[in-house]
Structure formats: C-alpha cells, structure tokens
Design a protein around this motif. Structure first.
Motif, short mmCIF file in Angstrom:
data_model
loop_
_atom_site.label_atom_id
_atom_site.label_comp_id
_atom_site.label_asym_id
_atom_site.label_seq_id
_atom_site.Cartn_x
_atom_site.Cartn_y
_atom_site.Cartn_z
N LEU A 200 -65.02 27.21 0.36
CA LEU A 200 -64.51 27.44 -0.99
C LEU A 200 -63.34 26.53 -1.29
O LEU A 200 -62.60 26.12 -0.38
N ASP A 201 -63.15 26.21 -2.56
CA ASP A 201 -61.96 25.45 -2.94
C ASP A 201 -60.74 26.34 -2.81
O ASP A 201 -60.85 27.57 -2.67
N SER A 202 -59.56 25.74 -2.82
CA SER A 202 -58.33 26.48 -2.50
C SER A 202 -58.07 27.63 -3.47
O SER A 202 -57.65 28.71 -3.05
N LYS A 203 -58.33 27.42 -4.76
CA LYS A 203 -58.08 28.48 -5.74
C LYS A 203 -59.00 29.67 -5.49
O LYS A 203 -58.57 30.83 -5.48
N THR A 204 -60.30 29.39 -5.29
CA THR A 204 -61.26 30.46 -5.05
C THR A 204 -60.97 31.15 -3.72
O THR A 204 -61.09 32.36 -3.60
N ALA A 205 -60.56 30.36 -2.71
CA ALA A 205 -60.22 30.93 -1.41
C ALA A 205 -59.06 31.93 -1.55
O ALA A 205 -59.08 32.99 -0.93
N GLN A 206 -58.07 31.59 -2.35
CA GLN A 206 -56.95 32.50 -2.58
C GLN A 206 -57.40 33.78 -3.24
O GLN A 206 -56.92 34.88 -2.92
N GLN A 207 -58.36 33.68 -4.16
CA GLN A 207 -58.87 34.87 -4.84
C GLN A 207 -59.62 35.77 -3.87
O GLN A 207 -59.47 37.00 -3.90
N VAL A 208 -60.42 35.16 -2.99
CA VAL A 208 -61.15 35.94 -1.99
C VAL A 208 -60.18 36.60 -1.02
O VAL A 208 -60.34 37.78 -0.67
N PHE A 209 -59.15 35.86 -0.61
CA PHE A 209 -58.17 36.43 0.31
C PHE A 209 -57.43 37.60 -0.34
O PHE A 209 -57.18 38.63 0.29
N ALA A 210 -57.10 37.47 -1.63
CA ALA A 210 -56.43 38.56 -2.35
C ALA A 210 -57.31 39.80 -2.40
O ALA A 210 -56.82 40.94 -2.31
N LEU A 211 -58.62 39.58 -2.51
CA LEU A 211 -59.56 40.71 -2.49
C LEU A 211 -59.52 41.41 -1.13
O LEU A 211 -59.51 42.65 -1.07
#
Length: 388
Positions: A200-211
């Motif tokens: 995943l790109d960094s922005k999407t990765a951050q969203q998944v991690f926040a989940l």
C-alpha cells in the motif's frame, strides 16, 4: 535503531491471575520453548529455535526481523497453520499443538482472523460474499445474520457502499480493508496480520494502521509482521526475531544502535547468568573480563570507602549495561557490582573478545558506550568526593 520500540504505548488489559486458563497459561497467547525444523535438500533447517513468547489480551505487537528470521513461521505456529517440531502453543484455554487437522480448522476459524499482504480475496465473489465466507465455513450465525454482520463490518472499514462489487473493481487499499473485515467475521479475539501494509502507499497504509489501532481499543489482540520502523514504534511493543530466536527486549534496548544482524550475533554469543539477591557480580580491582546487560531485576554499583565501608554510586535496572569501563581501558574494575538485595538479577554476558568484536562492528555503538563510560566515571568521582 531500536530505541523506543519496547515501551508500551497502548493501554492493555491486565494479565490474568496464575492458572486462569485451563492449561496454566497466564496470558492469551503463550508459546513455550517452540522450535520448528524443516527438512531441506541441504539438510535440516531450524526456522524457530526454542521460542518463548507471551502476549496478553488487548496487546498490539509488532513482529520484526529480516527475511528468513522466522517471522512467518512464528505466525503459523500461533494460527495453527503449522505445528512445532517441539514445544507447546497455548491460546486461551486451547492447547493448539494437540489439535488434529479437523479440530484445528474449526478452532482457527473461530479464534484467529488472518490478514495477508496480498489480500487473498476470492475474485469471483462480491465483497460482502467474501466477508460472509468465514461465517459460512464455521456455521456461525444464521444466513440472514451473516449478511447483516458482513454489511456492518464493511461499514466499519468504510466499504459498505462497495459491498456488491468484485475485488478487481476496487483499489489495493480498499481490498485490504475488506480483508480486515473478513478477518473480523467470526469476531475472533486474535488478529494476525502478515505485512498488511506492504503493498500500500503511505497514506493508505496509515489508514489501515489506524484501523488496527481502533480494533485494539475495542479489545482485539493483534500481532503484525512489519518492516515499517515507524509503525513498529507505535504498537504496544515490538518482538525482534533474528536467526529463529527472539532478541531479548532489554538487550535490544541496551544496544539500540545495532542492526538486526548485529543483534542476532549478540544473542548467539551471549550467555545468560542469574544472580541471587545480594550476590557479588564483579569486584573493584579485579581484571576486567566480561560485559553485562541486565535483562531482569536490578544491580547496585559501589566503590570502596577508605574507612572500610562502601559508597553506592549507581543503581541500574533492566535495559542497562555495566562492565564497560574496565574493558575499554583494558585494565581492572573501577567499581564493584552486586545484584539488588530486593530483586536479584539476570544478565546477558559477552566476554572481553566478544565485546571488542561488537564495538569493531558498530562504530555508533562504540561512541555511545564510550560516552556512557565517561559519564559514569565522572559520576563515580563526584559521588566519592561527596562521601569523603
């Protein structure tokens, strides 16, 4: 490199009292001396070597290590996808290593949700059907409840409006969200995620991690394999694997400037010694021979007083080291060290040659240890002057 990776940054549920689980384990996940050896054309290969690991309910743990260090094998032991060559695996009240194949499949479907790096959604099924699949397999909920729950989970990950699309019609980040919803289908207490943000790109990765963080707040226990050092610093704690062994967290904390390879070298060469409360570990004036890293308990550092007594100059606890001054000066011990009268201590020990080999391999570590030795020497002289 590893400074700050071992502090717990997320509140965790208190550990169970001893014997709370059926098999005597006091944490939700407990691996006892687990080893896994594979037979290869080149001979036996040990992927895991006497691993002992405890993870409590509500923890968010990062599993870190180079390729081939044993990360995926460790996750397979916990999920029951593979079995240990020796040792025991306990998850809650279940002795996972004793289950047969059919029992294992049922247990895994109800207790472990798995999130893969490459999503693994079935391409011919819609998103909502993919999420319903684990419930169908384990006969969880009624057919109507399965659809309602799948839609609720898709809504939780922000994908309800895409529910009837096929996986090929959405982005990689969206597919990973659906994969997380699928992992939650049967409401398992444990989520295992193998490089879930690797594609995943960094922005999407951050969203998944926040989940994932929100799921931990809701009481889930998550173990996540990752190469992302920034994410590793945000979890409850990090478990570092090197050559199939878990690097002691206090060794990694004490030598935080070392690479994974160098930490693996330390773990292969260090010997573990235990000292009873009050036991003398080294004495002032003796030749310097070993370097010590405290892995459990505390020690007192003291020097001789001219009147025959002693002057306490320092107290050190887990994650600190001692014995470096005499080794750096190639001389004798400048102070004595004993195990705390209250806690005793356990230490990882490198001999003189191993200590100097380590410093030769890591210039940064040499500078840090030089600085600490200088500061301690000054502190000892100040304490001596004050006492006199």
């Amino acid at each position: 490199m590893f400074k700050g990776w071992f502090q717990r940054t997320t509140a965790t549920v208190a550990a169970h009292v001893e014997g709370a689980y059926r098999n005597g384990n006091t944490t939700l996940i407990e691996l006892r001396n687990v080893s896994k050896t594979f037979e290869t054309a080149a001979g036996p290969f040990t992927a895991l070597d006497s691993i002992t690991l405890n993870v409590d309910r509500g923890e968010f743990v990062a599993i870190i290590g180079k390729s081939g260090s044993g990360k995926s094998t460790l996750m397979n032991m916990i999920s029951g996808i593979d079995r240990p060559t020796s040792g025991e695996v306990f998850i809650g009240d279940t002795a996972v290593h004793t289950l047969n194949e059919s029992e294992m499949a049922v247990w895994r479907g109800r207790n472990v949700g798995i999130v893969f790096q490459f999503f693994q959604l079935l391409p011919a099924l819609s998103l909502v059907e993919n999420v319903m699949l684990p419930m169908d397999f384990c006969a969880m909920f009624t057919p109507r409840e399965r659809h309602e729950r799948a839609m609720m989970l898709l809504d939780q990950v922000g994908m309800a409006d895409q529910a009837h699309k096929l996986p090929a019609a959405i982005s990689g980040g969206q597919q990973q969200r659906v994969a997380i919803a699928r992992a939650l289908a049967n409401n398992p207490p444990i989520i295992l995620a193998d490089e879930p943000t690797g594609n995943l790109d960094s922005k999407t990765a951050q969203q998944v991690f926040a989940l994932f963080e929100r799921l931990v707040d809701q009481g889930k226990t998550i173990l996540m394999v990752t190469h992302d050092s920034d994410m590793a610093r945000r979890v409850s704690r990090a478990v570092i694997l090197a050559d199939g062994r878990i690097v002691n967290e206090y060794v990694a904390q004490a030598l935080s400037t070392l690479t994974l390879d160098q930490l693996g070298w330390v773990m292969r060469h260090a010997e573990t010694h235990t000292y009873a409360p009050g036991a003398i570990i080294l004495k002032q004036g003796e030749p310097a021979d070993n370097f010590y890293i405290i892995t459990k308990g505390e020690v007192e550092v003291f020097i001789d007083h001219p009147d025959g007594g002693e002057i306490i100059v320092n107290h050190l606890s887990s994650g600190a080291y001692f014995g470096e001054i005499g080794l750096l000066r190639e001389g004798c011990r400048t102070a004595s060290v004993r195990a705390s009268f209250v806690t005793g201590c356990e230490v990882a020990v490198l001999d003189r040659q191993e200590f100097h080999t380590l410093l030769a391999e890591s210039e940064t570590t040499r500078h840090v240890i030089d600085r600490v030795a200088h500061e301690r020497d000054a502190h000892t002289r100040a304490a001596e002057a004050s006492a006199l």
